[in-house]
Scaffold this motif. Structure first.
Motif, PDB file in Angstrom:
ATOM      1  N   ARG A 100       0.869  -1.185   0.000  1.00 25.88           N
ATOM      2  CA  ARG A 100       0.000   0.000   0.000  1.00 25.88           C
ATOM      3  C   ARG A 100       0.898   1.225   0.000  1.00 25.88           C
ATOM      4  NH1 ARG A 100      -0.699  -2.176   5.191  1.00 25.88           N
ATOM      5  NH2 ARG A 100      -2.780  -2.912   4.686  1.00 25.88           N
ATOM      6  N   GLY A 101       0.318   2.383  -0.169  1.00 25.04           N
ATOM      7  CA  GLY A 101       1.108   3.602  -0.098  1.00 25.04           C
ATOM      8  C   GLY A 101       1.705   3.788   1.286  1.00 25.04           C
ATOM      9  N   THR A 102       2.946   4.257   1.331  1.00 26.95           N
ATOM     10  CA  THR A 102       3.610   4.537   2.609  1.00 26.95           C
ATOM     11  C   THR A 102       3.328   5.985   2.989  1.00 26.95           C
ATOM     12  OG1 THR A 102       5.380   2.955   2.114  1.00 26.95           O
ATOM     13  CG2 THR A 102       5.812   4.593   3.813  1.00 26.95           C
ATOM     14  N   PRO A 103       2.601   6.224   4.080  1.00 30.55           N
ATOM     15  CA  PRO A 103       2.247   7.600   4.423  1.00 30.55           C
ATOM     16  C   PRO A 103       3.440   8.389   4.955  1.00 30.55           C
ATOM     17  CG  PRO A 103       1.525   6.124   6.162  1.00 30.55           C
ATOM     18  CD  PRO A 103       2.052   5.253   5.047  1.00 30.55           C
ATOM     19  N   LEU A 104       3.481   9.665   4.665  1.00 28.59           N
ATOM     20  CA  LEU A 104       4.467  10.537   5.292  1.00 28.59           C
ATOM     21  C   LEU A 104       4.231  10.540   6.803  1.00 28.59           C
ATOM     22  CD1 LEU A 104       4.293  13.571   2.835  1.00 28.59           C
ATOM     23  CD2 LEU A 104       6.102  11.847   2.944  1.00 28.59           C
ATOM     24  N   GLY A 105       5.310  10.703   7.563  1.00 25.95           N
ATOM     25  CA  GLY A 105       5.177  10.740   9.022  1.00 25.95           C
ATOM     26  C   GLY A 105       6.080   9.717   9.682  1.00 25.95           C
ATOM     27  N   ASP A 106       5.627   9.205  10.829  1.00 28.44           N
ATOM     28  CA  ASP A 106       6.425   8.267  11.611  1.00 28.44           C
ATOM     29  C   ASP A 106       6.308   6.859  11.031  1.00 28.44           C
ATOM     30  OD1 ASP A 106       7.196  10.286  13.379  1.00 28.44           O
ATOM     31  OD2 ASP A 106       5.445   9.964  14.662  1.00 28.44           O
ATOM     32  N   LEU A 107       7.463   6.216  10.837  1.00 29.09           N
ATOM     33  CA  LEU A 107       7.519   4.901  10.210  1.00 29.09           C
ATOM     34  C   LEU A 107       8.553   4.031  10.921  1.00 29.09           C
ATOM     35  CD1 LEU A 107       7.632   6.240   6.550  1.00 29.09           C
ATOM     36  CD2 LEU A 107       5.660   5.071   7.575  1.00 29.09           C
ATOM     37  N   ARG A 108       8.552   2.757  10.596  1.00 28.27           N
ATOM     38  CA  ARG A 108       9.546   1.825  11.122  1.00 28.27           C
ATOM     39  C   ARG A 108       9.976   0.895   9.993  1.00 28.27           C
ATOM     40  NH1 ARG A 108      11.363  -0.335  16.023  1.00 28.27           N
ATOM     41  NH2 ARG A 108      11.883  -2.561  16.008  1.00 28.27           N
ATOM     42  N   VAL A 109      11.261   0.551   9.963  1.00 29.70           N
ATOM     43  CA  VAL A 109      11.782  -0.423   9.007  1.00 29.70           C
ATOM     44  C   VAL A 109      12.511  -1.503   9.787  1.00 29.70           C
ATOM     45  CG1 VAL A 109      13.882   0.951   8.630  1.00 29.70           C
ATOM     46  CG2 VAL A 109      13.179  -0.757   6.927  1.00 29.70           C
ATOM     47  N   GLU A 110      12.317  -2.744   9.377  1.00 30.50           N
ATOM     48  CA  GLU A 110      12.980  -3.887   9.998  1.00 30.50           C
ATOM     49  C   GLU A 110      13.581  -4.759   8.901  1.00 30.50           C
ATOM     50  OE1 GLU A 110       9.905  -4.320  13.819  1.00 30.50           O
ATOM     51  OE2 GLU A 110       9.750  -5.702  12.101  1.00 30.50           O
TER      52      GLU A 110
END
Length: 224
Positions: free
Chosen positions: A159-169
């Motif tokens: 899905r689209g990745t929203p601007l703002g706070d995110l996490r990557v693993e």
């Protein structure tokens, strides 16, 4: 790529002194980038700001490195990645990410992407998502101190990745000869937005460091 990084290590006094000068400056330039895509001032203010930026460029341009930070900035055998576009202390393009990792082959980061990284309205540009995934995969693969380079990277955008706070693993799944198989995902408020599979390859000049059980069966399979 997965190399032994020195992204924000300021335990060395010389590094700490350098970071004390450059990190606040880079943070200010990063805010300037955000202002450039968000400001709604009139034309006169834009032209005045341009003159200020050009004056700063003239001051900074009085002396330049003869090579990139990645080529010249090392601490021991580790690369000082201050120019890196994802984690670089001196790169205002970088969000920047602070990436944690463990020797088992996992890496993760909580980060924020603002309007400067927008692709579709309100969403992160897909290329930026790919850039961040590739970087953090490199940290996971490199957590075991084994240099490797991205051979293939396949991303499925859920899905689209929203601007703002995110996490990557990211995580290492298995190792076969000179190849390291890894996976990663980016998490938004509603769950995964992008899922990745990657194959990293140990460059030829580092293959003599491999233990016998990892083997050299694929020695001729890459130009790395």
């Amino acid at each position: 790529m997965a190399w032994p990084y020195v992204a924000d290590d300021t335990s060395d006094p010389l590094l700490a002194a350098d970071a004390e000068v450059w990190q606040p400056f880079t943070d200010a330039v990063r805010e300037l980038v955000d202002a450039c895509v968000q400001s709604d001032v009139d034309a006169d203010d834009v032209r005045a700001a341009q003159a200020d930026v050009e004056a700063a460029l003239a001051r900074l341009g009085k002396a330049r490195l003869s090579s990139t930070l990645g080529q010249s900035g090392t601490v021991g055998s580790r690369r000082r990645a201050w120019g890196n576009p994802v984690i670089g202390v001196r790169n205002p393009i970088a969000p920047p990410l602070h990436v944690d990792s463990d020797p088992a082959g996992r890496a993760w980061s909580d980060f924020h992407l603002g309007p400067a990284y927008e692709g579709p309205p309100g969403l992160v540009h897909g290329g930026v998502v790919s850039l961040i995934i590739d970087q953090v995969l490199g940290h996971a693969v490199g957590a075991g101190r084994q240099p490797a380079m991205t051979g293939t990277l396949t991303i499925r955008y859920e899905r689209g990745t929203p601007l703002g706070d995110l996490r990557v693993e990211a995580w290492v799944e298995r190792r076969e000869g000179v190849k390291i198989y890894a996976g990663a995902h980016v998490l938004g408020p509603d769950g995964p937005t992008a899922v990745a599979e990657a194959v990293f390859v140990v460059p030829r000049r580092f293959r003599d460091q491999l233990t016998d059980d990892t083997g050299a069966a694929d020695q001729g399979s890459t130009q790395g």
